[in-house]
Design an enzyme around this catalytic site. Sequence first.
Site, PDB file in Angstrom:
ATOM      1  N   ASP A  39      -1.329  -0.828   5.722  1.00  0.00           N
ATOM      2  CA  ASP A  39      -1.897   0.380   6.862  1.00  0.00           C
ATOM      3  C   ASP A  39      -3.369   0.444   7.987  1.00  0.00           C
ATOM      4  OD1 ASP A  39      -1.719   2.360   5.366  1.00  0.00           O
ATOM      5  OD2 ASP A  39      -2.651   3.659   7.304  1.00  0.00           O
ATOM      6  N   ASP A  89       0.788  -1.173  -0.228  1.00  0.00           N
ATOM      7  CA  ASP A  89       0.155   0.080   0.028  1.00  0.00           C
ATOM      8  C   ASP A  89       0.339   1.244  -0.418  1.00  0.00           C
ATOM      9  OD1 ASP A  89      -2.236   1.422   0.427  1.00  0.00           O
ATOM     10  OD2 ASP A  89      -2.005   2.065   2.383  1.00  0.00           O
ATOM     11  N   ASP A 116      -0.293   4.925   0.781  1.00  0.00           N
ATOM     12  CA  ASP A 116      -0.622   6.495   2.198  1.00  0.00           C
ATOM     13  C   ASP A 116      -0.252   5.490   3.367  1.00  0.00           C
ATOM     14  OD1 ASP A 116      -0.737   7.998  -0.233  1.00  0.00           O
ATOM     15  OD2 ASP A 116      -2.817   8.561  -0.029  1.00  0.00           O
TER      16      ASP A 116
END
Length: 263
Positions: A199, A11, A13
């Site tokens: 996250d 991922d 961001d």
Amino acid sequence: MTALDLIVFSDLDGTLLDHATYDWSPARPALDRLAALDVPVVLASSKTAAEIAPLRREMGLERWPAIVENGAGLLPAGQGADAPGPEYPRLRAVLKGLPETLRAGFEGFGDWSDAEVARRTGLPPESARLARIRAFSEPGIWGGDDAGRDAFVAALAAQGVSARLGGRYLTLSFGGTKADRMAELATSLGRTRMVALGDAPNDAEMLTTADIGVVIANPHGPGLPELPGEAAGRIRRSTKTGPAGWNEMILPLVSDQADTPAG
């Protein structure tokens, strides 16, 4: 023969990009180590191909494909993106063909200007422009009631369009998730062991699909509850945030894999 039978999916961001500054440089040692071992690093994000292509080039990852628009499509290795893809106009045509009573409750990126997308998302103007160069999916806001949304989703499903409700947007596409793309890319690149880093809750499926999942600490987000396989060590968690956490977890993981004899 590759030096290490591994493929990394990440991922962006809050994971490989810092939550506040979007800097990725703290992860450079790990990225350099993976490059030296010829390990593919596949960026996997809700971002469009137009957003990911310059980031991928800056990180030196152009030789690998990327998963874009939350898995609705792929950005091939070495390719840029500066125009909408063919699936997006088809998706917008399906929307346009719905009865007005159903269509009226939904507003998507294609209904907004660059300035409106910037206002609604908080993105800088240039980033908002790139976010509107869509190829595979349409994020938007449902402004009606739940019953109307259910009818809207059902009408789209009858035409092969899926709708996934995230933290902010109802995103329409012809299907595909980050997790769906992982095995496809691992096979095409000749790797059998998958590592995934993320996250946020929308990364959970990707993390649990991988052989090793890494949850990157992000105190700014909702966080992830304990995931299946975490007690057994298949899911791991960083102590540092963002790209520093990425570096923290990847370097020892790669060393462990390199020291493990092939089965």
